[in-house]
Design an enzyme around this catalytic site. Structure first.
Site, short mmCIF file in Angstrom:
data_model
loop_
_atom_site.label_atom_id
_atom_site.label_comp_id
_atom_site.label_asym_id
_atom_site.label_seq_id
_atom_site.Cartn_x
_atom_site.Cartn_y
_atom_site.Cartn_z
N CYS A 112 61.12 37.88 24.19
CA CYS A 112 60.51 39.11 24.70
C CYS A 112 61.61 40.17 24.78
O CYS A 112 62.40 40.19 25.72
CB CYS A 112 59.90 38.86 26.07
SG CYS A 112 59.08 40.31 26.74
N LEU A 113 61.67 40.99 23.74
CA LEU A 113 62.64 42.08 23.67
C LEU A 113 61.90 43.28 23.11
O LEU A 113 61.38 43.21 21.99
CB LEU A 113 63.81 41.67 22.78
CG LEU A 113 64.99 42.61 22.68
CD1 LEU A 113 65.66 42.81 24.04
CD2 LEU A 113 66.02 42.07 21.69
#
Length: 184
Positions: A112-113
């Site tokens: 999750c970036l």
């Protein structure tokens, strides 16, 4: 008509091979941009890039990150990068091969970036993505989690979170999940 097309293709292939060399594969715009990005990489000593399929396959590579500060100090984390042919108009697909107790990386290795999703822009590059991954280890973010359990522990009990990270990196269980040793 079909035979004529085959004959023309054969003639073209023969002409290309006339110099005794195999035909040169044309690079896509994405490959050209990726090649530029890789040659301009500015990696810190705690990051490394490798090409498991050889230098001929630039679109698939691995990045190893060894954080030099924070909760994950001393760990070694490997990420796979699959770069689409339309790069830089689409971001690379990045997965963490190392199972890690982290609020922004789930147990399947999804990351999750924001710059790998909604905030991706063609001006960003591989160096930016690697920096973003490195930043996840120095500043894990419990506000945008993939691993909700790890995020809740980080938010509510940072000391417990640190203990869980150390246990996971040393090779052991955190709750019902077993983590392989990733500390050197």
């Amino acid at each position: 008509m079909i035979n004529l097309i085959r004959v023309k293709e054969k003639q073209r292939a023969t002409a290309e091979n006339a110099n005794g060399q195999p035909p040169v594969k044309k690079q896509t715009a994405g490959e050209l941009r990726l090649h530029k990005d890789i040659t301009e990489l500015n990696l810190s000593k705690s990051c490394n890039i490798s090409f498991p399929n050889g230098k001929d396959d630039l679109m698939n590579f691995e990045v190893t990150i060894r954080p030099d500060e924070g909760y994950y100090l001393g760990g070694t984390f490997v990420f796979t990068f699959q770069v689409p042919s339309v790069y830089p108009y689409e971001p690379p697909k990045v997965k963490c091969k190392t199972k890690v107790y982290h609020p922004n990386i789930d147990l399947e290795g999804n990351v999750c970036l924001n710059i790998l999703r909604e905030d991706w822009k063609p001006v960003l590059n591989i160096n930016t993505v690697i920096y973003g991954l490195f930043h996840l280890f120095t500043q894990p973010n419990y506000e945008d989690p993939l691993n909700h359990d790890a995020a809740a522990v980080l938010r509510d009990s940072p000391k417990m979170f640190e203990s869980n990270v150390r246990r996971a990196m040393a090779g052991g269980y955190v709750g019902q999940t077993y983590f392989t040793r990733c500390i050197s």
